[in-house]
Scaffold this active site. Structure first.
Site, mmCIF file in Angstrom:
data_model
loop_
_atom_site.group_PDB
_atom_site.id
_atom_site.type_symbol
_atom_site.label_atom_id
_atom_site.label_comp_id
_atom_site.label_asym_id
_atom_site.label_seq_id
_atom_site.Cartn_x
_atom_site.Cartn_y
_atom_site.Cartn_z
ATOM 1 C CD GLU A 159 3.422 -0.190 0.207
ATOM 2 O OE1 GLU A 159 3.996 -1.035 -0.493
ATOM 3 O OE2 GLU A 159 4.011 0.538 1.043
ATOM 4 C CD GLU A 170 5.050 -0.862 -4.470
ATOM 5 O OE1 GLU A 170 5.875 -1.149 -3.569
ATOM 6 O OE2 GLU A 170 4.359 0.160 -4.438
#
Length: 673
Positions: A153, A312
C-alpha cells in the site's frame, strides 16, 4: 516475460494475508488444514517480515520461511510472496535514523508503526534492494511461488518526506523535468509574491510557510513524491524480473479510497504485471456497495480493462474507523462477488487468522478469534465454495456502458489552498455522479482525460479542475464525432501547472461547451438555489453557482434565484455530431438523475425500468463464455430479465426467463451461446 496472472493458479484466487510469525509454529499445520477446508487457493506471505528474515545487519534466517512455503506447497496452496520493504527493522532505523520521514513542519517521525520511510534515502534504497535480491535468489524457483508482492500500500500512511535528502532529490527531479530554472519560474508563476529563483539550488520542498505557499511548487511536490515511491517499486520489480523472469510482480493499490489519494494509479498501472487492489468499506452512512462498485470499476480501468485481483478486503468489520460495524449475514459474499463481477479474478482478505496482539487485533479475519464455531467462519467456507464454482469466469472481461473521467493530478491541485469555496469537494461530485450512473444500472469505466473515448456513447466529467489543453481538445473531438458529454462545474479551469488557462473560463472546455463563465458565485454555507426548466419544473442546487454566458449553447435550465438569477444553470451544446451538457451548480440525487436522463437519451442508452434499485447487473465476457452477475443488495426478492437461457453457477440450476435473485443473494448465469 512475466505472466499476467498468478503463476500456477488455475482457479480464482481465494485466501488472504497469512502472518504465521504471529503464532507458534506448531499451529501452522492446523492453519493449513483449515485453509483446505475453506477452499483457499493462495495466501500472501512475508509482507511485514523483514525483521525476522534479517534479524541483524547481513544476518539472514530463511529457515522458517522455507518450512512455511514447503507446507503450503504440499497442500496445493499458491503463494504471493512479499518483499518486506514497507517495514524496515528497528536495527535499520537505529543505524540510519535519517531514513525516517520528516513532516512539512520539520518533525521526524519515529519507528514503531508502519511505513515510516523516506523514499529518497540512499541507505533505505540499498537495504531494500539487498533484502529483495536475497529473497529472489532463494525463492525464484520455488514451486509454491505464484507472484511477487512488493512493499505494501504505497502512500499509506506516509507518501511524502520533507527532509534534506528529499530536498536534494527534489532539485534533481525539477532539473530533469524543467531543464532550466527559467522554465520552472514560468510554470510556477514565481513572479507573484517575489518568489523567483535564480537556480535550482535555492529550492526546497514546500515546508511550513507563514501563509499559503506556491501552488505550482506544492503540486509538483506531490508528483515528485509519487514518482519517488514508484522509482523504488521499479527498482525492486526489476530485481525480481531479472532473478525470476517468469513470475509476475505486483503491489497492492488502494484505488478510490479517498484516504489514499497521493498515488497516480494511471502511472502505476503501467508498471505492475498484475493490477491488485485493497478495498475496505467506509461505513459513513452511505450505501457502501456503491463505493465498492466504484473502487472495482476504477481498479479495472487502471488495469486497462484486463482482469485484476482483489488482494485485501474484510470478512466483517475493520478496526480503524470511528465506528466499525460488523457486516450483516451474507454481506461478505455480496461484497466479494461484486468485485468479481467487476473484473477481479478472485477475492482475498486481510487476514487469515485474527491477531491477538498489535494495532489490528480487532480487524476481522477469515478465521476469527472465536474459531470455527462462528458465523464468519461458516460464511468463509461457503464463499470458498462459491468462488470455486465461478472458475469459468477467470480471464473474462467486464463490459462497460459509459466512461467517467478521473485524474489524480486534478485531485491534488483541487485540494490546494485558497479555492473559491471549501464546500466544493471534487471527490464528492465524482461519488455523486457515479452513484447516479449506478442507479441507472450503467456499468462505468474510468478514463484518463487524454485517453481514447471513442467507444463510449456517454462520457461524464464530474469535477476536473485541472485539465490540459490536450485533454480539452480530446473532449472536443469526442463530441464532434458523435459522443455525448456531461460536465460539472469548476472543470477545465487550470493547466498542468495550476495556471488558469488563457482566455475566458472554463479555458480547456469553453469551445466544446459553447459557453463562457464570467464569474464564479459560490453560495454561503446552508444556502441553496432553485433552477427551473422550460416546462416550469424545478430542481435545487447548493454550494456553487456561476454567471454563464452561452456562446452557441442553448439554455435548458435557468437560475430562479440566488446571485446568478436569470442566468443559465444547465446548458446543452450541439457540436458536430454530438452534444455537450454543462451544469453550473451542485445538484442533488434527483437533479443528477434528471440531467443524466436527458444525456442518456442523447447517447441512445436505453433506460432499465425492469431493474429494481440496488440490484446490480454486470456482465463479463471472454473465450470461456458470457456471464451475467445479479447481486441483490435489498431485503426483498428480485427478478432480473435474461436475454438468453443458461446455467446458474452457484446453484447448478438451469435459468430461463426472469432470473429469481433472493433478498441479499447473488446469482451468476453462464449464458448459452
Amino acid at each position: 516475460m512475466p505472466e499476467t496472472t498468478p503463476k500456477g493458479l488455475t482457479r480464482l484466487a481465494f485466501g488472504g494475508d497469512y502472518n504465521p510469525e504471529q503464532w507458534p509454529e506448531q499451529l501452522w499445520a492446523e492453519d493449513v488444514r483449515l485453509m483446505r477446508q475453506a477452499g483457499v487457493t493462495m495466501v500472501s506471505v512475508g509482507i511485514f517480515s523483514w525483521a525476522l528474515l534479517e534479524p541483524a545487519p547481513g544476518e539472514y534466517d530463511f529457515g522458517w520461511l522455507d518450512r512455511l512455503l514447503g507446507l503450503l506447497h504440499d497442500n496445493g496452496i499458491r503463494v504471493d510472496l512479499g518483499s518486506p520493504t514497507v517495514a524496515p527493522p528497528a536495527w535499520f532505523h537505529r543505524a540510519h535514523p535519517e531514513a525516517l520521514p520528516v513532516t512539512p513542519e520539520g518533525v521526524r517521525l519515529e519507528f514503531g508503526s508502519r511505513g515510516a520511510i523516506c523514499h529518497s534515502n540512499a541507505d533505505y534504497r540499498a537495504a531494500a534492494a539487498t533484502i529483495t535480491t536475497r529473497l529472489a535468489e532463494r525463492y525464484a524457483a520455488h514451486p509454491a511461488l505464484a507472484m511477487w508482492h512488493v512493499h505494501n500500500e504505497y502512500g499509506v500512511p506516509v507518501s511524502a518526506c520533507y527532509c534534506d535528502s528529499c530536498a536534494a532529490h527534489f532539485r534533481r527531479w525539477l532539473a530533469t523535468t524543467y531543464g532550466t530554472v527559467e522554465a520552472l519560474n514560468e510554470a510556477w508563476g514565481t513572479a507573484f509574491w517575489g518568489q523567483r529563483y535564480a537556480g535550482f539550488d535555492q529550492i526546497n520542498p514546500p515546508r511550513a510557510t507563514p501563509t499559503v505557499g506556491n501552488p505550482g511548487q506544492a503540486l509538483d511536490y506531490k508528483r515528485f513524491a509519487d514518482a519517488t515511491m514508484r522509482e523504488n517499486f521499479v527498482m525492486e520489480r526489476d530485481i525480481l524480473h531479472r532473478l525470476s523472469p517468469d513470475i509476475p510482480v505486483t503491489t497492492n493499490f488502494m484505488a478510490a479510497l479517498s484516504q489514499c489519494d497521493s498515488v497516480d494509479y494511471w502511472a502505476w498501472g503501467r508498471e505492475v504485471d498484475i493490477v491488485t487492489n485493497d478495498h475496505y468499506l467506509i461505513t459513513d452512512g452511505r450505501r457502501t456497495h456503491v463505493n465498492l462498485a466504484m473502487a472495482a470499476d476504477l481498479t479495472r480501468s487502471v488495469a486497462g480493462g484486463a482482469p485484476w485481483l482483489l488482494l485485501e478486503h474484510s470478512t466483517s468489520g475493520v478496526n480503524w474507523q470511528p465506528r466499525n460495524p460488523a457486516k450483516a449475514p451474507g454481506q461478505m459474499a455480496r461484497n466479494s462477488l461484486a468485485h468479481v463481477a467487476r473484473g477481479s479474478d478472485g477475492a482475498m482478505f486481510f487476514q487469515w487468522r485474527q491477531s491477538r496482539r498489535g494495532a489490528e487485533k480487532f480487524h476481522s479475519a477469515m478465521l476469527p478469534h472465536g474459531g470455527t464455531e462462528t458465523r464468519v467462519w461458516r460464511e468463509v467456507v461457503e464463499l470458498g465454495a462459491a468462488v470455486d464454482a465461478l472458475t469459468p469466469v477467470r480471464g473474462t472481461r467486464t463490459e462497460a456502458d459509459v466512461a467517467v473521467l478521473w485524474d489524480w493530478h486534478s485531485w491534488w491541485a483541487q485540494k490546494l489552498q485558497w479555492r473559491p469555496s471549501e464546500d466544493h469537494d471534487a471527490r464528492e461530485r465524482a461519488d455523486a455522479f457515479y452513484a447516479a450512473l449506478y442507479d441507472r444500472h450503467l456499468t462505468v469505466d474510468f478514463a484518463h482525460p487524454e485517453a481514447d473515448l471513442s467507444r463510449y456513447p456517454l462520457v461524464v466529467v464530474p469535477a476536473l479542475y485541472l485539465m490540459t489543453e490536450a485533454a480539452g481538445n480530446n473532449l472536443k473531438e469526442y463530441v464532434e464525432n458523435g459522443g455525448t458529454l456531461v460536465v460539472s462545474y469548476f472543470s477545465g479551469i487550470v493547466d498542468e501547472h495550476d495556471a488558469v488557462h488563457e482566455g475566458p473560463l472554463p479555458g480547456a472546455l469553453r469551445d466544446v461547451l459553447g459557453l463562457t463563465v464570467e464569474e464564479f458565485a459560490p453560495l454561503l454555507q446552508g444556502e441553496s438555489t432553485r433552477i427551473t426548466g422550460p416546462d416550469g419544473s424545478e430542481l435545487s442546487g447548493d454550494v456553487w453557482t456561476e454567471f454563464v454566458v452561452p456562446r452557441g449553447a442553448e439554455t435548458v435550465w435557468t437560475y430562479a434565484d440566488g446571485p446568478a438569477a436569470d442566468h443559465p444553470a444547465v446548458t446543452r451544446n450541439r457540436l458536430g455530431e454530438g452534444t455537450a451538457w454543462y451544469v453550473s451548480t451542485r445538484l442533488g440525487a434527483e437533479g443528477l438523475d434528471a440531467l443524466l436522463g436527458w444525456a442518456t437519451e442523447d447517447a441512445r442508452l436505453a433506460p432499465r425500468p425492469d431493474l429494481l434499485p440496488d440490484v446490480e447487473v454486470v456482465r463479463r465476457t471472454g473465450e470461456s463464455g458470457r456471464f451475467l452477475f445479479a447481486i441483490n443488495h435489498t431485503a426483498s426478492d428480485a427478478k432480473v430479465p435474461l436475454d438468453a437461457s443458461g446455467t446458474e453457477l452457484l446453484t447448478g440450476e438451469r435459468a430461463a426467463g426472469p432470473l429469481a435473485v433472493p433478498a441479499g443473494a447473488v446469482r451468476v448465469v453462464r449464458l448459452d451461446g
